[in-house]
Design an enzyme around this catalytic site. Sequence first.
Site, PDB file in Angstrom:
ATOM      1  N   SER A 163      28.356  46.960  52.630  1.00 39.23           N
ATOM      2  CA  SER A 163      29.659  47.256  52.021  1.00 39.23           C
ATOM      3  C   SER A 163      30.281  48.449  52.726  1.00 39.23           C
ATOM      4  O   SER A 163      29.590  49.222  53.395  1.00 39.23           O
ATOM      5  CB  SER A 163      29.458  47.602  50.538  1.00 39.23           C
ATOM      6  OG  SER A 163      30.594  48.301  50.023  1.00 39.23           O
ATOM      7  N   TYR A 194      24.533  52.204  43.978  1.00 41.12           N
ATOM      8  CA  TYR A 194      25.040  51.056  44.742  1.00 41.12           C
ATOM      9  C   TYR A 194      25.240  51.442  46.198  1.00 41.12           C
ATOM     10  O   TYR A 194      24.862  50.704  47.118  1.00 41.12           O
ATOM     11  CB  TYR A 194      26.358  50.588  44.125  1.00 41.12           C
ATOM     12  CG  TYR A 194      27.022  49.431  44.820  1.00 41.12           C
ATOM     13  CD1 TYR A 194      28.118  49.637  45.653  1.00 41.12           C
ATOM     14  CD2 TYR A 194      26.577  48.130  44.637  1.00 41.12           C
ATOM     15  CE1 TYR A 194      28.749  48.578  46.289  1.00 41.12           C
ATOM     16  CE2 TYR A 194      27.204  47.068  45.266  1.00 41.12           C
ATOM     17  CZ  TYR A 194      28.293  47.295  46.091  1.00 41.12           C
ATOM     18  OH  TYR A 194      28.922  46.253  46.726  1.00 41.12           O
TER      19      TYR A 194
HETATM   20  N1  LIG Z   1      33.345  41.945  45.893  1.00 42.47           N
HETATM   21  C1  LIG Z   1      33.405  43.059  46.597  1.00 42.47           C
HETATM   22  O1  LIG Z   1      34.370  43.849  46.555  1.00 42.47           O
HETATM   23  C2  LIG Z   1      32.261  43.389  47.515  1.00 42.47           C
HETATM   24  C3  LIG Z   1      32.464  44.366  48.484  1.00 42.47           C
HETATM   25  C4  LIG Z   1      31.413  44.670  49.339  1.00 42.47           C
HETATM   26  C5  LIG Z   1      30.203  44.011  49.233  1.00 42.47           C
HETATM   27  N2  LIG Z   1      30.058  43.074  48.279  1.00 42.47           N
HETATM   28  C6  LIG Z   1      28.748  42.430  48.179  1.00 42.47           C
HETATM   29  O2  LIG Z   1      28.882  41.033  48.329  1.00 42.47           O
HETATM   30  C7  LIG Z   1      27.744  40.395  47.702  1.00 42.47           C
HETATM   31  C8  LIG Z   1      28.246  39.262  46.837  1.00 42.47           C
HETATM   32  O3  LIG Z   1      29.042  39.873  45.829  1.00 42.47           O
HETATM   33  P1  LIG Z   1      30.282  39.101  45.195  1.00 42.47           P
HETATM   34  O4  LIG Z   1      31.462  39.994  45.323  1.00 42.47           O
HETATM   35  O5  LIG Z   1      30.364  37.710  45.729  1.00 42.47           O
HETATM   36  O6  LIG Z   1      29.814  39.087  43.687  1.00 42.47           O
HETATM   37  P2  LIG Z   1      29.907  37.953  42.573  1.00 42.47           P
HETATM   38  O7  LIG Z   1      29.435  38.616  41.326  1.00 42.47           O
HETATM   39  O8  LIG Z   1      31.245  37.317  42.605  1.00 42.47           O
HETATM   40  O9  LIG Z   1      28.851  36.850  43.055  1.00 42.47           O
HETATM   41  C9  LIG Z   1      27.480  37.104  42.977  1.00 42.47           C
HETATM   42  C10 LIG Z   1      26.784  35.752  42.860  1.00 42.47           C
HETATM   43  O10 LIG Z   1      25.374  35.974  42.864  1.00 42.47           O
HETATM   44  C11 LIG Z   1      24.779  35.195  41.839  1.00 42.47           C
HETATM   45  N3  LIG Z   1      23.539  35.852  41.426  1.00 42.47           N
HETATM   46  C12 LIG Z   1      23.406  36.953  40.658  1.00 42.47           C
HETATM   47  N4  LIG Z   1      22.106  37.242  40.488  1.00 42.47           N
HETATM   48  C13 LIG Z   1      21.412  36.312  41.198  1.00 42.47           C
HETATM   49  C14 LIG Z   1      20.012  36.062  41.420  1.00 42.47           C
HETATM   50  N5  LIG Z   1      19.079  36.844  40.876  1.00 42.47           N
HETATM   51  N6  LIG Z   1      19.663  35.008  42.191  1.00 42.47           N
HETATM   52  C15 LIG Z   1      20.611  34.216  42.743  1.00 42.47           C
HETATM   53  N7  LIG Z   1      21.935  34.388  42.570  1.00 42.47           N
HETATM   54  C16 LIG Z   1      22.328  35.433  41.803  1.00 42.47           C
HETATM   55  C17 LIG Z   1      25.819  35.177  40.739  1.00 42.47           C
HETATM   56  O11 LIG Z   1      25.618  34.052  39.902  1.00 42.47           O
HETATM   57  C18 LIG Z   1      27.109  35.046  41.549  1.00 42.47           C
HETATM   58  O12 LIG Z   1      27.425  33.703  41.819  1.00 42.47           O
HETATM   59  C19 LIG Z   1      27.004  41.506  46.930  1.00 42.47           C
HETATM   60  O13 LIG Z   1      25.899  41.947  47.691  1.00 42.47           O
HETATM   61  C20 LIG Z   1      28.060  42.626  46.872  1.00 42.47           C
HETATM   62  O14 LIG Z   1      27.485  43.922  46.794  1.00 42.47           O
HETATM   63  C21 LIG Z   1      31.042  42.725  47.420  1.00 42.47           C
HETATM   64  C1  LIG Z   2      36.372  51.659  46.013  1.00 41.39           C
HETATM   65  C2  LIG Z   2      34.886  51.508  46.086  1.00 41.39           C
HETATM   66  C3  LIG Z   2      34.475  50.543  47.181  1.00 41.39           C
HETATM   67  C4  LIG Z   2      34.191  49.201  46.621  1.00 41.39           C
HETATM   68  C5  LIG Z   2      33.482  48.256  47.637  1.00 41.39           C
HETATM   69  C6  LIG Z   2      32.189  47.804  46.999  1.00 41.39           C
HETATM   70  O1  LIG Z   2      31.234  47.199  47.740  1.00 41.39           O
HETATM   71  C7  LIG Z   2      32.523  46.996  45.790  1.00 41.39           C
HETATM   72  C8  LIG Z   2      31.804  47.174  44.732  1.00 41.39           C
HETATM   73  C9  LIG Z   2      32.170  46.488  43.500  1.00 41.39           C
HETATM   74  C10 LIG Z   2      31.397  46.585  42.456  1.00 41.39           C
HETATM   75  C11 LIG Z   2      30.152  47.329  42.493  1.00 41.39           C
HETATM   76  C12 LIG Z   2      29.329  47.239  41.436  1.00 41.39           C
HETATM   77  C13 LIG Z   2      28.098  48.031  41.389  1.00 41.39           C
HETATM   78  C14 LIG Z   2      27.389  47.989  40.251  1.00 41.39           C
HETATM   79  C15 LIG Z   2      26.147  48.831  40.066  1.00 41.39           C
HETATM   80  O2  LIG Z   2      25.783  49.535  41.222  1.00 41.39           O
HETATM   81  C16 LIG Z   2      26.359  49.888  39.006  1.00 41.39           C
HETATM   82  O3  LIG Z   2      26.722  49.250  37.793  1.00 41.39           O
HETATM   83  C17 LIG Z   2      25.013  50.678  38.858  1.00 41.39           C
HETATM   84  C18 LIG Z   2      25.066  52.120  38.542  1.00 41.39           C
HETATM   85  C19 LIG Z   2      26.117  52.931  39.226  1.00 41.39           C
HETATM   86  C20 LIG Z   2      25.775  53.209  40.678  1.00 41.39           C
HETATM   87  O4  LIG Z   2      25.572  54.379  41.067  1.00 41.39           O
HETATM   88  O5  LIG Z   2      25.713  52.196  41.421  1.00 41.39           O
END
Ligand SMILES: NC(=O)c1ccc[n+]([C@@H]2O[C@H](COP(=O)([O-])OP(=O)(O)OC[C@H]3O[C@@H](n4cnc5c(N)ncnc54)[C@H](O)[C@@H]3O)[C@@H](O)[C@H]2O)c1
Ligand SMILES: CCCCC[C@H](O)/C=C/C=C\C=C\C=C\[C@@H](O)[C@@H](O)CCCC(=O)O
Length: 172
Positions: free
Chosen positions: A45, A58
Amino acid sequence: MIIIRITLGIIFMSVTALITGSLKAYNWMRKDRDGKGGTIINISSIVALYQSPLMPVYSATKSAVLQFSNCLGKTEIFSRTDVRVITICFGVTDTNLIRGRVECIDKELEEKLLVALQKFPTQSIDSAVQGLLTAFESGTSGSTWLITTNKPAEDITKNVDKAYEILRQGVF
Ligand SMILES: NC(=O)c1ccc[n+]([C@@H]2O[C@H](COP(=O)([O-])OP(=O)(O)OC[C@H]3O[C@@H](n4cnc5c(N)ncnc54)[C@H](O)[C@@H]3O)[C@@H](O)[C@H]2O)c1
Ligand SMILES: CCCCC[C@H](O)/C=C/C=C\C=C\C=C\[C@@H](O)[C@@H](O)CCCC(=O)O
């Protein structure tokens, strides 16, 4: 305590599961163990590229993903195994992750994160996927790609290398 549960959950998901899963795939694919080679793409991320107080847990997990994947993808290993490892640093992307409530380690941070997530430009899922496909098609092993704000994927490997050049000063 709820924060311990959330913290252990995010570490298990983003670090333990990612590393064990990557190593399973790695050992299965590696050419020097009768595999056919292949590619591992790990999702970090933008929070791994700067230091913010909003989500220390995170952010730590995403930095771990970046470091683990960069190291596993180093040429010294890739040249023996033909398993390419690519890291993607996504910016805020319009998925369920940012739609739900994001619990932070305290309420003050949670309010600040909410503002940050609303302020930060959110990219579409299509743009994120397009960027990932670009990285898959062009990325070398150990490379890092920034995919954010609906812009084309950017290979930021050189930036990461330069950052670690600075960090390693005085180490050796
Ligand atoms: N959305 C953002 O802004 C963002 C930014 C940077 C990185 N990411 C990363 O992208 C990745 C995907 O996140 P997203 O935004 O698609 O989130 P999301 O919550 O939309 O999707 C996560 C998916 O993972 C599935 N899942 C959860 N626990 C699981 C498990 N134990 N086994 C299998 N599947 C499981 C959920 O059902 C869901 O379909 C994550 O690693 C997140 O940190 C997201
Ligand atoms: C403006 C911030 C950048 C966002 C990019 C990022 O990858 C997106 C994240 C979106 C959601 C993140 C959720 C994280 C959840 C857990 O880590 C949190 O609930 C746990 C405790 C707090 C912590 O320190 O992570």
